[in-house]
Write a protein that holds these residues in place. Structure first.
Motif, PDB file in Angstrom:
ATOM      1  N   ALA A   1     -29.650 -31.431  42.766  1.00  0.00           N
ATOM      2  CA  ALA A   1     -30.785 -31.320  42.035  1.00  0.00           C
ATOM      3  C   ALA A   1     -31.779 -32.400  42.875  1.00  0.00           C
ATOM      4  O   ALA A   1     -31.295 -33.390  43.142  1.00  0.00           O
ATOM      5  CB  ALA A   1     -30.905 -31.919  40.651  1.00  0.00           C
ATOM      6  N   ILE A   2     -33.074 -31.827  43.281  1.00  0.00           N
ATOM      7  CA  ILE A   2     -33.798 -32.646  44.089  1.00  0.00           C
ATOM      8  C   ILE A   2     -35.293 -32.702  43.367  1.00  0.00           C
ATOM      9  O   ILE A   2     -35.724 -31.781  42.874  1.00  0.00           O
ATOM     10  CB  ILE A   2     -33.947 -32.089  45.527  1.00  0.00           C
ATOM     11  N   HIS A   3     -35.460 -34.037  43.099  1.00  0.00           N
ATOM     12  CA  HIS A   3     -36.907 -34.070  42.248  1.00  0.00           C
ATOM     13  C   HIS A   3     -37.799 -34.337  43.217  1.00  0.00           C
ATOM     14  O   HIS A   3     -38.016 -34.731  44.294  1.00  0.00           O
ATOM     15  CB  HIS A   3     -36.709 -35.585  41.660  1.00  0.00           C
ATOM     16  N   SER A   4     -38.929 -33.675  42.873  1.00  0.00           N
ATOM     17  CA  SER A   4     -40.154 -33.992  43.443  1.00  0.00           C
ATOM     18  C   SER A   4     -40.742 -35.430  43.889  1.00  0.00           C
ATOM     19  O   SER A   4     -40.479 -36.069  42.754  1.00  0.00           O
ATOM     20  CB  SER A   4     -41.507 -33.290  42.905  1.00  0.00           C
ATOM     21  N   PRO A   5     -41.346 -35.923  44.799  1.00  0.00           N
ATOM     22  CA  PRO A   5     -41.769 -37.205  44.976  1.00  0.00           C
ATOM     23  C   PRO A   5     -43.004 -37.393  44.573  1.00  0.00           C
ATOM     24  O   PRO A   5     -43.347 -38.535  44.444  1.00  0.00           O
ATOM     25  CB  PRO A   5     -41.728 -37.390  46.697  1.00  0.00           C
ATOM     26  N   THR A   6     -43.989 -36.189  44.146  1.00  0.00           N
ATOM     27  CA  THR A   6     -45.176 -36.402  43.547  1.00  0.00           C
ATOM     28  C   THR A   6     -45.488 -36.051  42.108  1.00  0.00           C
ATOM     29  O   THR A   6     -46.670 -36.348  41.524  1.00  0.00           O
ATOM     30  CB  THR A   6     -46.090 -36.084  44.495  1.00  0.00           C
ATOM     31  N   MET A   7     -44.666 -35.328  41.544  1.00  0.00           N
ATOM     32  CA  MET A   7     -44.859 -34.641  40.453  1.00  0.00           C
ATOM     33  C   MET A   7     -43.661 -34.746  39.426  1.00  0.00           C
ATOM     34  O   MET A   7     -42.494 -34.809  39.886  1.00  0.00           O
ATOM     35  CB  MET A   7     -45.410 -33.248  40.517  1.00  0.00           C
ATOM     36  N   PRO A   8     -43.907 -34.374  38.134  1.00  0.00           N
ATOM     37  CA  PRO A   8     -42.653 -34.241  37.338  1.00  0.00           C
ATOM     38  C   PRO A   8     -42.019 -33.108  37.397  1.00  0.00           C
ATOM     39  O   PRO A   8     -41.983 -32.065  36.416  1.00  0.00           O
ATOM     40  CB  PRO A   8     -43.210 -34.646  35.956  1.00  0.00           C
ATOM     41  N   ALA A   9     -41.245 -32.777  38.418  1.00  0.00           N
ATOM     42  CA  ALA A   9     -40.501 -31.448  38.596  1.00  0.00           C
ATOM     43  C   ALA A   9     -39.405 -31.720  39.323  1.00  0.00           C
ATOM     44  O   ALA A   9     -39.320 -32.642  40.395  1.00  0.00           O
ATOM     45  CB  ALA A   9     -41.392 -30.550  39.418  1.00  0.00           C
ATOM     46  N   PHE A  10     -38.349 -30.895  39.504  1.00  0.00           N
ATOM     47  CA  PHE A  10     -37.362 -30.941  40.240  1.00  0.00           C
ATOM     48  C   PHE A  10     -36.689 -29.554  40.549  1.00  0.00           C
ATOM     49  O   PHE A  10     -36.942 -28.594  39.588  1.00  0.00           O
ATOM     50  CB  PHE A  10     -36.229 -31.935  40.062  1.00  0.00           C
ATOM     51  N   ILE A  11     -35.835 -29.402  41.362  1.00  0.00           N
ATOM     52  CA  ILE A  11     -35.391 -28.005  41.641  1.00  0.00           C
ATOM     53  C   ILE A  11     -33.919 -28.248  41.653  1.00  0.00           C
ATOM     54  O   ILE A  11     -33.149 -29.109  42.142  1.00  0.00           O
ATOM     55  CB  ILE A  11     -35.656 -27.478  42.955  1.00  0.00           C
ATOM     56  N   SER A  12     -33.083 -27.250  40.871  1.00  0.00           N
ATOM     57  CA  SER A  12     -31.499 -27.376  40.854  1.00  0.00           C
ATOM     58  C   SER A  12     -31.100 -26.069  41.523  1.00  0.00           C
ATOM     59  O   SER A  12     -31.510 -25.085  41.679  1.00  0.00           O
ATOM     60  CB  SER A  12     -30.991 -27.608  39.545  1.00  0.00           C
ATOM     61  N   CYS A  13     -29.754 -26.354  42.136  1.00  0.00           N
ATOM     62  CA  CYS A  13     -29.282 -25.231  42.875  1.00  0.00           C
ATOM     63  C   CYS A  13     -27.548 -25.005  42.570  1.00  0.00           C
ATOM     64  O   CYS A  13     -26.979 -26.037  42.150  1.00  0.00           O
ATOM     65  CB  CYS A  13     -29.287 -25.178  44.503  1.00  0.00           C
ATOM     66  N   SER A  14     -27.059 -23.765  42.352  1.00  0.00           N
ATOM     67  CA  SER A  14     -26.022 -23.650  41.754  1.00  0.00           C
ATOM     68  C   SER A  14     -25.141 -22.642  42.455  1.00  0.00           C
ATOM     69  O   SER A  14     -25.523 -21.973  43.382  1.00  0.00           O
ATOM     70  CB  SER A  14     -26.071 -23.172  40.257  1.00  0.00           C
ATOM     71  N   ASP A  15     -23.721 -22.705  42.169  1.00  0.00           N
ATOM     72  CA  ASP A  15     -23.094 -21.479  42.793  1.00  0.00           C
ATOM     73  C   ASP A  15     -23.036 -20.491  42.246  1.00  0.00           C
ATOM     74  O   ASP A  15     -22.585 -19.113  42.377  1.00  0.00           O
ATOM     75  CB  ASP A  15     -21.187 -22.013  42.345  1.00  0.00           C
ATOM     76  N   ASP A  16     -24.114 -20.064  41.200  1.00  0.00           N
ATOM     77  CA  ASP A  16     -24.284 -18.821  40.555  1.00  0.00           C
ATOM     78  C   ASP A  16     -25.515 -18.135  41.395  1.00  0.00           C
ATOM     79  O   ASP A  16     -26.027 -17.251  41.144  1.00  0.00           O
ATOM     80  CB  ASP A  16     -24.948 -18.988  39.231  1.00  0.00           C
ATOM     81  N   PHE A  17     -25.640 -18.544  42.744  1.00  0.00           N
ATOM     82  CA  PHE A  17     -26.531 -17.999  43.843  1.00  0.00           C
ATOM     83  C   PHE A  17     -27.888 -18.272  43.432  1.00  0.00           C
ATOM     84  O   PHE A  17     -29.087 -17.204  43.843  1.00  0.00           O
ATOM     85  CB  PHE A  17     -26.205 -16.677  44.051  1.00  0.00           C
TER      86      PHE A  17
END
Length: 131
Positions: A103-119
């Motif tokens: 999970a990588i959080h945005s440096p500028t806004m309240p958002a992040f992206i997660s990645c998974s083994d579910d592709f």
């Protein structure tokens, strides 16, 4: 500076500096996220409540450095803590169907992206975190 035995003999899986460079956030396969003071090498906080044994997952500060997030490989959720007090917030249900790898959080806004083994990668946006 060396942080000897940083995660009690377990593999260290991620590390991140705070914006001001005074602190380091680390996670390891001991399922503990730690906040370190760089100059002294002292642990300031430990964040527990996620499982990180099998995969190289990492912890992140949010954009204001008030919260810390880390994937929970057992629960397919994202753990969240108050950065200053280490008080846990309820896990964020991910919607992933397999282990969250990161999970990588945005440096500028309240958002992040997660990645998974579910592709899949999932984009998260929150106006205000409410436990």
């Amino acid at each position: 500076k060396t942080f000897d035995d940083a995660h009690n003999g377990a593999e260290v899986t991620s590390i991140q500096f705070s914006r001001n460079g005074k602190y380091v956030l680390s996670s390891g396969k001991d399922s503990v996220v730690k906040l370190w003071e760089v100059t002294s090498g002292n642990i300031l906080n430990e964040y527990v409540g996620v499982t990180q044994h099998n995969h190289r997952t990492g912890a992140q500060f949010n954009h204001t450095e008030d919260l810390i997030i880390a994937p929970d490989e057992k629960g397919m959720a994202v753990g969240c803590w108050d950065a200053r007090t280490a008080e846990p917030h309820p896990h964020l249900v991910s919607g992933h169907n397999n282990v969250i790898r990161g999970a990588i959080h945005s440096p500028t806004m309240p958002a992040f992206i997660s990645c998974s083994d579910d592709f899949r990668a999932r984009f998260w946006y929150y106006r205000e975190y409410r436990p």
